[in-house]
Design an enzyme around this catalytic site. Structure first.
Site, PDB file in Angstrom:
ATOM      1  N   MET A 187       0.849  -1.192   0.000  1.00  0.00           N
ATOM      2  CA  MET A 187       0.000   0.000   0.000  1.00  0.00           C
ATOM      3  C   MET A 187       0.892   1.252   0.000  1.00  0.00           C
ATOM      4  O   MET A 187       0.457   2.331   0.395  1.00  0.00           O
ATOM      5  CB  MET A 187      -0.935  -0.012   1.218  1.00  0.00           C
ATOM      6  N   VAL A 225      11.171  -7.439   9.360  1.00  0.00           N
ATOM      7  CA  VAL A 225      12.364  -6.592   9.456  1.00  0.00           C
ATOM      8  C   VAL A 225      12.149  -5.626  10.612  1.00  0.00           C
ATOM      9  O   VAL A 225      11.051  -5.066  10.763  1.00  0.00           O
ATOM     10  CB  VAL A 225      12.613  -5.827   8.134  1.00  0.00           C
ATOM     11  N   GLN A 230     -10.049  -2.339   3.245  1.00  0.00           N
ATOM     12  CA  GLN A 230      -9.463  -3.020   4.395  1.00  0.00           C
ATOM     13  C   GLN A 230      -9.257  -2.100   5.595  1.00  0.00           C
ATOM     14  O   GLN A 230      -8.694  -2.500   6.590  1.00  0.00           O
ATOM     15  CB  GLN A 230      -8.175  -3.728   4.001  1.00  0.00           C
ATOM     16  N   GLN A 238      -2.456 -12.213   8.152  1.00  0.00           N
ATOM     17  CA  GLN A 238      -2.719 -11.882   6.746  1.00  0.00           C
ATOM     18  C   GLN A 238      -2.050 -12.915   5.827  1.00  0.00           C
ATOM     19  O   GLN A 238      -2.648 -13.374   4.844  1.00  0.00           O
ATOM     20  CB  GLN A 238      -2.186 -10.477   6.438  1.00  0.00           C
ATOM     21  N   GLY A 250       5.098 -10.151   4.140  1.00  0.00           N
ATOM     22  CA  GLY A 250       5.910 -10.141   5.353  1.00  0.00           C
ATOM     23  C   GLY A 250       5.244 -10.915   6.490  1.00  0.00           C
ATOM     24  O   GLY A 250       4.013 -10.932   6.605  1.00  0.00           O
ATOM     25  N   LEU A 309       6.729   2.919   1.452  1.00  0.00           N
ATOM     26  CA  LEU A 309       7.679   1.802   1.510  1.00  0.00           C
ATOM     27  C   LEU A 309       8.785   2.041   2.533  1.00  0.00           C
ATOM     28  O   LEU A 309       9.297   3.145   2.675  1.00  0.00           O
ATOM     29  CB  LEU A 309       8.295   1.577   0.124  1.00  0.00           C
ATOM     30  N   HIS A 310       9.122   0.970   3.249  1.00  0.00           N
ATOM     31  CA  HIS A 310      10.238   1.021   4.204  1.00  0.00           C
ATOM     32  C   HIS A 310      11.103  -0.220   3.980  1.00  0.00           C
ATOM     33  O   HIS A 310      10.813  -1.036   3.073  1.00  0.00           O
ATOM     34  CB  HIS A 310       9.727   1.121   5.646  1.00  0.00           C
ATOM     35  N   HIS A 346       9.378  -3.599   3.298  1.00  0.00           N
ATOM     36  CA  HIS A 346       8.914  -3.838   1.924  1.00  0.00           C
ATOM     37  C   HIS A 346      10.103  -4.160   1.000  1.00  0.00           C
ATOM     38  O   HIS A 346      10.002  -5.029   0.142  1.00  0.00           O
ATOM     39  CB  HIS A 346       8.231  -2.587   1.354  1.00  0.00           C
TER      40      HIS A 346
HETATM   41  O1  PAF Z   1       0.064  -5.704   3.816  1.00  0.00           O
HETATM   42  C1  PAF Z   1      -0.376  -4.805   3.074  1.00  0.00           C
HETATM   43  O2  PAF Z   1       0.278  -3.778   2.815  1.00  0.00           O
HETATM   44  C2  PAF Z   1      -1.788  -4.935   2.499  1.00  0.00           C
HETATM   45  O3  PAF Z   1      -2.645  -5.557   3.398  1.00  0.00           O
HETATM   46  C3  PAF Z   1      -1.822  -5.634   1.132  1.00  0.00           C
HETATM   47  C4  PAF Z   1      -1.341  -7.083   1.231  1.00  0.00           C
HETATM   48  C5  PAF Z   1      -0.963  -4.873   0.132  1.00  0.00           C
HETATM   49  C6  PAF Z   1      -3.260  -5.658   0.597  1.00  0.00           C
HETATM   50  O4  PAF Z   1      -3.766  -4.367   0.435  1.00  0.00           O
END
Ligand code: PAF
Length: 281
Positions: free
Chosen positions: A30, A176, A61, A153, A147, A33-34, A37
């Site tokens: 989403m 991480v 979500q 998830q 991750g 980024l760090h 990711h």
């Molecule tokens: O972990 C995330 O950043 C989100 O839940 C994902 C897997 C990109 C789905 O939107």
């Protein structure tokens, strides 16, 4: 690295890779980024011939409009962070590419999505499962990287890929952490200086509980001590602190097989989560 915003454009590219016999890895994100990711991106580049990173802040979500509004949007710097890696496509779909007009389908995974974040955030995993299913299908990936920080998830995604016959290997990658043990998260940047300094107490509390469990303490006793440690550190509210069997994520009250500790709690009005494996001695 190409930036694509339309699924038809993405499909044209993946078709050409496929006809050349190349494998495809996808890293769904989403944004914001760090290093967590980027470790997924690194794993994808090592495993697949072609790599797609997706960036979509998925409204379905989030549990509240405020949380969605507060989610950092940093598209330009995200693209810059990906530049050193062999990423072929950054896919930033327009909302209608994911949720076309009249969208009426929800992917809902029972079992592993129940309890923990599933209980604390109603509807969250339906939103995750639906968007991940779409991103897996749109990217036509052979491998998808997630991750272990979002361990529940990861189990939800593994389940849906098997159940829906999506021909993709789901690859889980280790959490991480910052030097002081705090699990990396886009939410960490919303902590104040005091909260940021106190937040690593979550990881420490889980480690202490894991140690006590392996030493023979009851789950109730170990979790009680962890709960006190979180409160003492300044966590304002604890959503859950639990021991669950792994795999399956069913609740367990004694450590008689592989299990995992899970925590979610609020610091500075920010919801943080973490988890840690515990092996029976
Ligand atoms: O972990 C995330 O950043 C989100 O839940 C994902 C897997 C990109 C789905 O939107």
């Amino acid at each position: 690295m190409k930036i694509l915003r339309r699924k038809a454009d993405l499909r044209a590219v993946t078709r050409s890779w496929r006809s050349a016999g190349e494998t495809i890895g996808v890293v769904p994100t989403m944004g914001a980024l760090h290093a967590g990711h980027l470790s997924l991106v690194e794993a994808a580049c090592a495993r697949a011939d072609r790599v797609i990173v997706t960036l979509f802040v998925n409204p379905r979500q989030f549990n509240s409009p405020e949380d969605l509004a507060k989610y950092p949007r940093t598209e330009e710097s995200d693209a810059e962070k990906l530049a050193p890696f062999a990423v072929d496509v950054l896919y930033i779909p327009e909302p209608e590419e994911i949720y076309p007009e009249g969208f009426a389908t929800t992917v809902s995974v029972a079992g592993v999505s129940e309890g923990l974040c599933g209980a604390a955030r109603p509807g969250h995993f339906d939103g995750v499962a639906t968007v991940v299913t779409k991103l897996l299908l749109q990217s036509d990936a052979d491998f998808a990287f997630f991750g272990e920080k979002d361990y529940q998830q990861l189990q939800v995604v593994r389940r849906l890929a098997v159940d829906l016959d999506i021909p993709v290997e789901i690859v889980g990658c280790p959490t991480v952490r910052e030097e002081d043990g705090l699990a990396m998260s886009s939410r960490n940047q919303r902590l104040g200086p005091k909260g940021r300094a106190a937040a690593p107490a979550m990881r420490a509390a889980l480690e202490e509980a894991a140690h006590a469990l392996v030493g023979g303490a009851s789950a109730e006793g170990a979790l009680d001590i962890a709960r006190q440690a979180l409160t003492a550190a300044g966590y304002e509210q604890i959503d859950y602190l639990e021991l669950r069997a792994d795999p399956g994520l069913l609740p367990v009250s004694t450590l008689d097989g592989p299990a995992r500790l899970f925590a979610a709690a609020w610091m500075d009005g920010v919801r943080l989560i973490d988890n840690l494996p515990v092996a029976a001695a």
